[in-house]
Design a protein around this motif. Sequence first.
Motif, PDB file in Angstrom:
ATOM      1  N   PHE A  72    -120.658  38.984  16.091  1.00  0.00           N
ATOM      2  CA  PHE A  72    -119.493  38.299  16.659  1.00  0.00           C
ATOM      3  C   PHE A  72    -119.918  37.359  17.793  1.00  0.00           C
ATOM      4  O   PHE A  72    -119.461  36.237  17.889  1.00  0.00           O
ATOM      5  N   TRP A  77    -105.090  31.528  29.624  1.00  0.00           N
ATOM      6  CA  TRP A  77    -106.296  32.326  29.801  1.00  0.00           C
ATOM      7  C   TRP A  77    -107.543  31.496  30.094  1.00  0.00           C
ATOM      8  O   TRP A  77    -108.411  31.936  30.836  1.00  0.00           O
ATOM      9  N   HIS A 104    -113.132  34.002  25.430  1.00  0.00           N
ATOM     10  CA  HIS A 104    -111.768  33.678  25.022  1.00  0.00           C
ATOM     11  C   HIS A 104    -110.970  34.950  24.739  1.00  0.00           C
ATOM     12  O   HIS A 104    -109.831  35.090  25.189  1.00  0.00           O
ATOM     13  N   ILE A 105    -111.570  35.869  23.982  1.00  0.00           N
ATOM     14  CA  ILE A 105    -110.827  37.088  23.643  1.00  0.00           C
ATOM     15  C   ILE A 105    -110.585  37.905  24.903  1.00  0.00           C
ATOM     16  O   ILE A 105    -109.488  38.410  25.152  1.00  0.00           O
ATOM     17  N   MET A 150    -115.954  44.887  19.239  1.00  0.00           N
ATOM     18  CA  MET A 150    -116.881  43.880  18.700  1.00  0.00           C
ATOM     19  C   MET A 150    -118.216  43.954  19.435  1.00  0.00           C
ATOM     20  O   MET A 150    -119.286  43.868  18.817  1.00  0.00           O
ATOM     21  N   LEU A 158    -116.914  33.003  22.456  1.00  0.00           N
ATOM     22  CA  LEU A 158    -115.795  33.677  21.794  1.00  0.00           C
ATOM     23  C   LEU A 158    -115.381  34.910  22.583  1.00  0.00           C
ATOM     24  O   LEU A 158    -114.196  35.192  22.747  1.00  0.00           O
ATOM     25  N   PHE A 205    -107.880  36.409  27.017  1.00  0.00           N
ATOM     26  CA  PHE A 205    -106.552  36.544  26.409  1.00  0.00           C
ATOM     27  C   PHE A 205    -105.931  37.864  26.863  1.00  0.00           C
ATOM     28  O   PHE A 205    -104.721  37.954  27.065  1.00  0.00           O
ATOM     29  N   ASP A 241    -120.725  33.492  18.500  1.00  0.00           N
ATOM     30  CA  ASP A 241    -120.663  32.640  19.676  1.00  0.00           C
ATOM     31  C   ASP A 241    -120.308  33.477  20.907  1.00  0.00           C
ATOM     32  O   ASP A 241    -119.258  34.114  20.938  1.00  0.00           O
ATOM     33  N   PRO A 270    -104.653  46.391  23.317  1.00  0.00           N
ATOM     34  CA  PRO A 270    -105.356  46.450  22.027  1.00  0.00           C
ATOM     35  C   PRO A 270    -106.326  45.279  21.839  1.00  0.00           C
ATOM     36  O   PRO A 270    -107.360  45.434  21.184  1.00  0.00           O
ATOM     37  N   VAL A 271    -106.029  44.124  22.420  1.00  0.00           N
ATOM     38  CA  VAL A 271    -106.936  42.978  22.275  1.00  0.00           C
ATOM     39  C   VAL A 271    -108.236  43.264  23.031  1.00  0.00           C
ATOM     40  O   VAL A 271    -109.333  42.982  22.537  1.00  0.00           O
ATOM     41  N   ALA A 274    -109.384  46.256  23.565  1.00  0.00           N
ATOM     42  CA  ALA A 274    -110.060  47.264  22.745  1.00  0.00           C
ATOM     43  C   ALA A 274    -110.823  46.577  21.618  1.00  0.00           C
ATOM     44  O   ALA A 274    -111.960  46.943  21.313  1.00  0.00           O
ATOM     45  N   GLY A 275    -110.212  45.547  21.011  1.00  0.00           N
ATOM     46  CA  GLY A 275    -110.888  44.801  19.950  1.00  0.00           C
ATOM     47  C   GLY A 275    -112.139  44.122  20.468  1.00  0.00           C
ATOM     48  O   GLY A 275    -113.207  44.198  19.851  1.00  0.00           O
TER      49      GLY A 275
END
Lengths: 530, 184
Positions: free
Chosen positions: A236, A304, A250-251, A225, A247, A254, A244, A217-218, A220-221
């Motif tokens: 975003f 990560w 990082h996502i 974005m 960012l 993760f 940024d 799901p992360v 997918a997020g």
Amino acid sequence: MEAVHGHTNDHSHDDHAHKPSGIMRWVQSTNHKDIGTMYLWFSFTMFLVGGVMALIIRSELFQPGLQIVKPEFFNSMTTYHGLIMVFGAIMPAFVGFANWLIPMQIGAPDMAFPRMNNLSFWLLPPAALLLIAAQFMPGGGAGVGWTLYAPLSTQAGPAMDLTIFAVHILGMSSIMGSINIITTILNMRAPGMTMMKMPMFCWTWLITAYLLVAVMPVLAGAVTMTLTDRHFGTHFFNAAGGGDPVLYQHIFWFFGHPEVYIIAIPAFGVISQVIPAFSRKPLFGYASMVYATASIAILSFMVWAHHMYTAGMPVEAQLYFMYATVLIAVPTGVKVFNWVATMWKGSLTFETPMLFALGFLFLFTLGGFTGLVLSIVPVDVQLHDTYYVVAHFHYVMVAGALFSAFAGIYFWLPKWTGRMYNETLGKWHFWLSLVFFNVTFFVQHFLGLAGMPRRIPDYALQFAEFNAISSIGAFGFGLSQLLFLYIVIKTITSGEKAADRQWEGADSLEWTHLPSPAPWHSFETPPVVK
Amino acid sequence: MKSERANRRMMTRLSIFAVAMFGFGFALVPFYEKICEVTGINNLIKPAAAVVNTQVDKSRWVTLEFDANAHGLEWEFRPVQRSVRVHPGEMIQIEYDVRNNGAKAVVGQAIPSYGPKHAAPFVKKLECFCFKQQPLQAGESKRMPVQFVLDGALPADVNTITLSYTFFEVKGASTAPAKGGVQG
């Protein structure tokens, strides 16, 4: 899968009455064995598609200069080779194993949610078609790399949108598959099958499934974005709007680092079944194996940013991520030592599954060591985005995950089909794969250390020899896999009949309680485990 | 084997967990923003806190070079002076010229970057056109100031700092002429 033997444990004598024939049997199937078979064939098909892309890459890199493809197309090939191999080949292969084996190994009649299982599989072909169709969009495939980094991905052509939707669909499929696996393992074990009696393969999949539900799901997020940044005016990852691009990294990571273990942990599970069987000894340190796997899974959420040392990070953060990453070597080392200790003083024989397991053990450990090298910040600053990294992750993904999948297929093929593969050809497949794999990837360590950057279609002249060797190895490796296809088809059509317990060292329920081939319905009455 | 109901309960729980993790991905956005704010990693387009020590270090010269880029915009953008030599602690003002050569009004946002990167926190910007979005009508031109003080704590090995601005288009922002004061 056709024959139903009059075995004592098989109480379903009306199988054929329920089994639709022809194509609808597969389209509507809710049977875990049929779905497992479909997953495995889908995965092999994608393996060939991704493999052709790899060969296009290696053809272009055979000599310096631009000979065969345009740079944009080259970038698209590296992107979709990565996406297809990770999401289309390796992950579905292990989900295929999970479908076939988990119900049989825990003594359950099927997966917990058979219809959702059908949906999980049938989401995959449309996602694969989207990834392939992306090549034919205006501007060609999105050459953004499999990590889909912003800001390149927010500026890429329409192929990027197809890629994003493909990732969404693949994510949904994985999440549903994982929910199914967790529920099956936790709720549907046969009486007496306690958690700590489960075969290691089930444990590794239980932990992997939790990882998948947590991180898909992360991802997918993150791609959502990207999508809204591209089309709906959000910022975003757009610095001008206050966002940024770092960012995104990082996502993504993760998700991305646990993803590495999502690929590796089921491979550990297969190896933990194969090595004891051919050592004729129980797995050494079963409990420590379970805890080590869980530790790897938990640690995977905390490391990560070691993928982005060069993105700009305070030195304190670099130190933390470096130490945390090095720490992962401890539980991984526990596993490697346990496998070696399992073989210690065992009555070893070296049939094809065992050969692939040993190839895995040796080469995966080598890939782990280069990973340790890359975790050290000052070294990584030199090696980041070079061929050293490419060599590292192909050692853990190809020699790790893929070799373990081969080991598993040779190991369980007699149980699945009721027929034995040709041992001589199997050994040929192993040795050809082993040699050509190393010819392809070992030299890439040298290229990386010498500074050749990845994802570039051209290179300086001093890299020419090693690249030529690597390309020859790649074609050898690719062609060797056609031998594998031949072996599997030959086994299904005209292999010798296999025994119910083909490997006398194998002691999980599918070998001890079920005939070969495993009947279409098994364990409708749960077995009692002592 | 447990009942169908236990399976359904498990599915509900795991689905909620998956949905929560989707939300968690989005929660990472303000989380990282806060970390950058607290640690001062990314305060490039905010005014510096009041400069406390304004003692000028006459014994030291630092060269500042200025660079300008427009990304995907038909803007002509360049510094009035290419470089200046300054003492740490001195109050400096330089200017940039920008002109919209395109046929329509656009809003741009300038993002600074520094070379060497670790010099960034020592360039204390008091005023900068990068603190707000800049709307430019078609054909409009503007002269924009940057006012800064170089912190005396700048590492001794840094003799030259390059300050580079890149204008990016802010899509969907209002192109009405700015009345000032509104921060982007």
